[in-house]
Design a protein around this motif. Structure first.
Motif, PDB file in Angstrom:
ATOM      1  N   PRO A  34      12.936 -37.852  -1.388  1.00 28.28           N
ATOM      2  CA  PRO A  34      13.894 -38.023  -0.284  1.00 28.28           C
ATOM      3  C   PRO A  34      15.024 -37.004  -0.303  1.00 28.28           C
ATOM      4  CG  PRO A  34      14.051 -39.819  -1.879  1.00 28.28           C
ATOM      5  CD  PRO A  34      12.834 -39.049  -2.217  1.00 28.28           C
ATOM      6  N   LEU A  35      15.453 -36.575  -1.494  1.00 31.28           N
ATOM      7  CA  LEU A  35      16.502 -35.559  -1.573  1.00 31.28           C
ATOM      8  C   LEU A  35      15.986 -34.207  -1.094  1.00 31.28           C
ATOM      9  CD1 LEU A  35      18.311 -36.423  -4.932  1.00 31.28           C
ATOM     10  CD2 LEU A  35      19.256 -36.594  -2.620  1.00 31.28           C
ATOM     11  N   ALA A  36      14.739 -33.906  -1.422  1.00 28.63           N
ATOM     12  CA  ALA A  36      14.141 -32.653  -0.953  1.00 28.63           C
ATOM     13  C   ALA A  36      14.072 -32.625   0.576  1.00 28.63           C
ATOM     14  CB  ALA A  36      12.755 -32.477  -1.560  1.00 28.63           C
ATOM     15  N   GLU A  37      13.760 -33.776   1.176  1.00 29.21           N
ATOM     16  CA  GLU A  37      13.733 -33.853   2.639  1.00 29.21           C
ATOM     17  C   GLU A  37      15.137 -33.732   3.223  1.00 29.21           C
ATOM     18  OE1 GLU A  37      11.382 -37.040   4.379  1.00 29.21           O
ATOM     19  OE2 GLU A  37      10.301 -37.264   2.490  1.00 29.21           O
ATOM     20  N   ALA A  38      16.102 -34.424   2.590  1.00 33.55           N
ATOM     21  CA  ALA A  38      17.468 -34.392   3.093  1.00 33.55           C
ATOM     22  C   ALA A  38      18.066 -32.989   3.006  1.00 33.55           C
ATOM     23  CB  ALA A  38      18.340 -35.377   2.320  1.00 33.55           C
ATOM     24  N   ALA A  39      17.603 -32.200   2.044  1.00 32.11           N
ATOM     25  CA  ALA A  39      18.099 -30.834   1.897  1.00 32.11           C
ATOM     26  C   ALA A  39      17.747 -29.975   3.110  1.00 32.11           C
ATOM     27  CB  ALA A  39      17.539 -30.206   0.625  1.00 32.11           C
ATOM     28  N   GLU A  79      18.005 -33.436   7.381  1.00 30.87           N
ATOM     29  CA  GLU A  79      17.741 -34.722   8.015  1.00 30.87           C
ATOM     30  C   GLU A  79      17.731 -35.832   6.969  1.00 30.87           C
ATOM     31  OE1 GLU A  79      17.432 -35.396  11.211  1.00 30.87           O
ATOM     32  OE2 GLU A  79      17.539 -33.312  11.901  1.00 30.87           O
ATOM     33  N   ALA A  80      18.229 -37.002   7.345  1.00 28.97           N
ATOM     34  CA  ALA A  80      18.213 -38.149   6.435  1.00 28.97           C
ATOM     35  C   ALA A  80      16.771 -38.536   6.134  1.00 28.97           C
ATOM     36  CB  ALA A  80      18.958 -39.328   7.050  1.00 28.97           C
ATOM     37  N   ALA A  81      16.543 -39.043   4.931  1.00 31.88           N
ATOM     38  CA  ALA A  81      15.195 -39.443   4.523  1.00 31.88           C
ATOM     39  C   ALA A  81      15.245 -40.820   3.871  1.00 31.88           C
ATOM     40  CB  ALA A  81      14.603 -38.425   3.550  1.00 31.88           C
TER      41      ALA A  81
END
Length: 215
Positions: A158-163, A166-168
């Motif tokens: 989820p942090l990789a996506e948020a980077a 966008e919120a994950a």
């Protein structure tokens, strides 16, 4: 005597035939009833499952908005929090203090300053998972191990996506869903299940950090 036996055999055959027809009809009716009952059960289960799924998605969206509002309140309403993230995200040579500052010293300073801010950060205490990383995904703070910093959180999905801006949202239900180190949860899955939200901290159209929240 012969006629009586013939009449008896005919009645027996007729009775058996009628009995067989009745049993066949009853069996067919029971099969139809069973098929209809199974269809209704499937339809009812499918409808309930669909309603449950819709409610779960609505709950996820509500939680995502709630966390986004929390992070936004931190970024906008707490200048010190923004300063900590910004200082931890720039290259050491860009700090402008003269001399040389190592990355380790930079993240240690961010960790100390963030820990000093915790009493004034609303909502942190009610989250089972709370971690902050800089824009590069390097750990600044985790509630489970407050003095820990510097670990890469790039493998935390989820942090990789948020980077990316966008919120994950993710569900941690297996040990493989999160890294063993650094510790992000006090009780690891599958002994506990967490729904986590990763939110980017963005201001001036630039990513300054990441916040991971979960219950």
């Amino acid at each position: 005597m012969g006629r009586g036996r013939l009449r008896l055999r005919f009645r027996t055959k007729l009775f058996l035939t009628l009995g067989l027809l009745l049993a066949t009809a009853l069996g067919a009716a029971l099969m139809l009833v069973r098929a209809e009952t199974e269809r209704r059960v499937r339809d009812d289960f499918g409808g309930r499952f669909e309603r449950t799924l819709v409610a779960f998605r609505q709950l996820q969206a509500l939680r995502r908005r709630s966390v986004a509002d929390e992070v936004n309140a931190l970024a906008v309403g707490n200048p010190l929090f923004r300063t900590v993230l910004s200082a931890a995200s720039v290259a050491p040579d860009d700090l402008g203090f003269g001399g040389t500052t190592s990355r380790d010293e930079q993240l240690r300073d961010a960790n100390l300053r963030l820990r000093s801010l915790l009493p004034s950060l609303a909502g942190v205490a009610r989250h089972d998972v709370f971690a902050v990383a800089n824009a590069a995904g390097e750990l600044i703070y985790t509630r489970v191990a407050p003095e820990r910093f510097g670990d890469s959180l790039a493998s935390v999905a989820p942090l990789a996506e948020a980077a990316q801006g966008e919120a994950a949202v993710a569900l941690w239900s297996r040990a493989a869903d999160l890294p063993a180190q650094p510790p992000l949860a006090s009780v690891l899955p599958p002994h506990a299940v967490y729904e986590v939200v990763a939110e980017p901290v963005v201001f001036a159209d630039e990513l300054h950090g990441l916040v991971l929240v979960g219950v």
